[in-house]
Design a protein around this motif. Structure first.
Motif, short mmCIF file in Angstrom:
data_model
loop_
_atom_site.label_atom_id
_atom_site.label_comp_id
_atom_site.label_asym_id
_atom_site.label_seq_id
_atom_site.Cartn_x
_atom_site.Cartn_y
_atom_site.Cartn_z
N PHE A 134 45.16 42.39 31.86
CA PHE A 134 44.20 41.30 31.96
C PHE A 134 42.93 41.72 32.69
N THR A 135 41.82 41.09 32.31
CA THR A 135 40.57 41.33 33.01
C THR A 135 40.73 40.97 34.48
N GLY A 136 40.07 41.75 35.34
CA GLY A 136 40.16 41.52 36.77
C GLY A 136 41.37 42.13 37.43
N SER A 137 42.27 42.69 36.63
CA SER A 137 43.49 43.24 37.20
C SER A 137 43.22 44.56 37.94
N PHE A 138 44.11 44.90 38.85
CA PHE A 138 44.09 46.22 39.49
C PHE A 138 45.51 46.75 39.50
N HIS A 139 45.70 47.91 38.88
CA HIS A 139 47.04 48.49 38.80
C HIS A 139 47.11 49.90 39.37
N GLY A 140 45.98 50.42 39.91
CA GLY A 140 46.00 51.74 40.52
C GLY A 140 44.84 52.60 40.07
N ARG A 141 44.72 53.78 40.71
CA ARG A 141 43.60 54.68 40.44
C ARG A 141 43.96 55.92 39.62
N THR A 142 45.25 56.14 39.36
CA THR A 142 45.62 57.26 38.51
C THR A 142 45.32 56.90 37.05
N GLN A 209 46.18 37.85 41.31
CA GLN A 209 45.40 39.07 41.25
C GLN A 209 44.98 39.52 42.65
N GLY A 210 45.04 40.82 42.89
CA GLY A 210 44.65 41.37 44.18
C GLY A 210 43.17 41.65 44.25
N GLU A 211 42.78 42.85 43.82
CA GLU A 211 41.36 43.22 43.83
C GLU A 211 40.53 42.27 42.97
N GLY A 212 41.16 41.62 42.00
CA GLY A 212 40.44 40.73 41.09
C GLY A 212 39.96 39.45 41.74
N GLY A 213 40.49 39.09 42.93
CA GLY A 213 39.98 37.93 43.62
C GLY A 213 41.00 36.87 43.99
N LEU A 353 47.80 30.89 47.92
CA LEU A 353 49.23 30.72 47.70
C LEU A 353 49.90 31.36 48.90
N GLY A 354 50.52 30.53 49.76
CA GLY A 354 51.00 31.06 51.01
C GLY A 354 49.84 31.60 51.82
N ALA A 355 50.02 32.80 52.38
CA ALA A 355 48.98 33.42 53.19
C ALA A 355 48.10 34.37 52.38
N MET A 356 48.09 34.19 51.07
CA MET A 356 47.21 34.97 50.18
C MET A 356 46.03 34.07 49.82
N VAL A 357 45.05 34.02 50.73
CA VAL A 357 43.96 33.04 50.67
C VAL A 357 42.64 33.74 50.36
N ALA A 358 41.80 33.07 49.58
CA ALA A 358 40.49 33.61 49.25
C ALA A 358 39.49 32.48 49.08
N PHE A 359 38.22 32.82 49.22
CA PHE A 359 37.16 31.86 48.96
C PHE A 359 35.97 32.59 48.36
N GLU A 360 35.16 31.86 47.61
CA GLU A 360 34.01 32.44 46.94
C GLU A 360 32.72 32.02 47.64
N ILE A 399 35.89 36.63 49.15
CA ILE A 399 36.41 37.18 50.40
C ILE A 399 37.89 36.83 50.46
N ARG A 400 38.73 37.84 50.61
CA ARG A 400 40.17 37.59 50.72
C ARG A 400 40.58 37.62 52.20
N VAL A 401 41.50 36.77 52.53
CA VAL A 401 42.02 36.71 53.89
C VAL A 401 43.50 37.04 53.83
N SER A 402 43.85 38.19 54.38
CA SER A 402 45.24 38.67 54.34
C SER A 402 45.71 38.99 55.76
N ALA A 403 45.75 37.99 56.59
CA ALA A 403 46.21 38.21 57.96
C ALA A 403 47.69 38.58 57.96
N PRO A 404 48.13 39.42 58.91
CA PRO A 404 49.57 39.70 59.02
C PRO A 404 50.35 38.40 59.17
#
Length: 425
Positions: A134-142, A209-213, A353-360, A399-404
């Motif tokens: 999917f567009t916006g996905s991140f699956h690695g750099r290899t 999505q992680g890097e996707g936002g 979703l849970g502590a996987m928070v983001a804002f634009e 901006i993603r917020v991923s506090a421990p």
């Protein structure tokens, strides 16, 4: 020896290629829990968690204790040569936690290894080559993972991934003009015009999505993909490298959707800071390849396995799934109150979703027009105020917020106060 960030940055630039980029010009001296100190003594609240790795915080005492105990016995054996009990115990626990009936698991080192091995297994099991992401996905750099990744800048700038059989369809983001029906229609067009579904080995998706936002795939969308995979004999693969291990308030984000994938790629937070990843799969699928097909020299390193077993203990004993929900609610409430306030940059969509928070961050209040430049400035300002934030997003304005998940209320409040300062217009 006294060191400062500027001098170390000069040494870094001389020794490292520019492609090995680091977001912030900060050199760490000490990190513990949710706090970091640099070589100049500056203090930072960590809302990045080492890219969602430190769910249990930096140097959690139980994780450190497990690593030290394992180190007294042996550090490396090479799992392709000799077996070790911590590896087996970890796999036993993972398959108990995974939303897959009758599962098995194996371990690797990096997230890219996990996603590439998921595709490798799916291709072997199905005898097909096609892969849909999917567009916006991140699956690695290899190379294969990069071809699967659905974002050009900066990962694929100037490079055309030479991987045949990998196709992308739009990820549904309603407020940016792509509905779930639009995505499913695009997938249908792909099957009708480009590759027949009986040539597709896997559909691969991040539940969030992680890097996707931090955009979320809804339960209905995940269920629709599961049905499409069932109808056409395609492996349904979920990439939980960033969203797993309690980050979303459930152990796996897929659990929110109520579906069973065929394969789950995992990594990041599982090793408690040590490099470790894995693949969990339906036994019929993951058992299909022959001996020697899976593994690696450092795959399932004993120290990392010991750390991961301790991470599972901490998630359970400290109630970190419930804590993730509490943290996420507090952050989203804070952002909602801040949105539209006088003297604050215009904020767009707030999600979590849970502590996987983001804002634009948007160019004008009441719109969804991305402002990527302002987003970069916010991250830089946050750093000056002592807060570590990571921008991301398909449009570069998230901006993603991923506090421990172990962060205390006091440190969380300090971080949010610094975030408010960074968002001043």
């Amino acid at each position: 020896m006294n060191m400062n960030n500027k001098e170390l940055l000069a040494r870094r630039d001389k020794a490292l290629p520019r492609g090995a980029a680091t977001a912030l010009p900060v050199f760490v001296k000490k990190a513990t829990g949710s706090e970091i100190w640099d070589v100049e003594g500056n203090h930072y609240v960590d809302f990045a968690s080492g890219i969602a790795v430190n769910n249990t915080g930096n140097l959690h005492p139980k994780v450190v204790e497990a690593i030290e105990a394992q180190l007294k016995s042996y550090a490396h054996i090479g799992f392709p040569v000799l077996s070790c009990e911590p590896y087996v115990r970890l796999c036993e626990r993972l398959i108990e936690l995974a939303p897959i009936s009758d599962a098995k698991a194996t371990l690797f080192t990096t997230g890219a290894e996990a996603t590439e091995n998921a595709v490798k297994v799916a291709r072997y099991y199905t005898g097909r080559q096609g892969v849909v992401t999917f567009t916006g996905s991140f699956h690695g750099r290899t190379q294969l993972a990069l071809a699967m990744t659905g974002k050009v800048q900066p990962l694929r700038t100037g490079v055309t991934p030479s991987q045949a059989g990998v196709y992308q369809v739009p990820f549904p983001i309603e407020h940016h003009g792509t509905s779930e029906q639009d995505s499913l229609k695009a997938l249908d067009h792909l099957f009708r015009a480009t590759i027949s579904p009986d040539q597709v080995a896997a559909i691969v998706i991040e539940p969030v999505q992680g890097e996707g936002g931090f955009y979320q795939a809804s339960p209905a969308f995940m269920q629709a993909l599961r049905k499409i995979c069932d109808d056409h004999g395609i492996c349904f693969v979920v990439d939980e490298v960033q969203s797993g291990f309690g980050r979303t308030g459930k152990f796996f984000a897929t659990e929110h959707a109520g579906v069973q994938p065929d394969l789950i790629a995992i990594g990041k937070a599982m090793g408690g800071g040590l490099p470790l990843s894995g693949l969990i799969g339906r036994s019929e699928v993951i058992d299909a390849p022959p001996p020697g097909f899976l593994g690696g020299t450092f795959a399932g390193n004993p120290l990392a396995c010991a750390a991961a077993n301790a991470v599972l203990d901490v998630i359970e004993s400290e109630g970190l799934l419930a804590r993730a929900n509490a943290i996420g609610q507090k952050i989203q409430s804070f952002l909602t109150d801040l949105k539209g306030a006088a003297g604050v940059l215009p904020l767009g969509d707030i999600r979590g979703l849970g502590a996987m928070v983001a804002f634009e961050i948007v160019s004008e209040a009441g719109t969804h027009t991305p402002d990527a430049d302002a987003t970069k400035r916010v991250a830089a300002k946050a750093k000056e105020l002592g807060l570590l934030l990571l921008p991301c997003g398909y449009y570069g304005n998230t901006i993603r917020v991923s506090a421990p998940l172990t962060i205390t209320d006091e440190i969380l409040e300090t971080g949010l106060s610094r975030l408010a300062g960074a968002l001043k217009a």
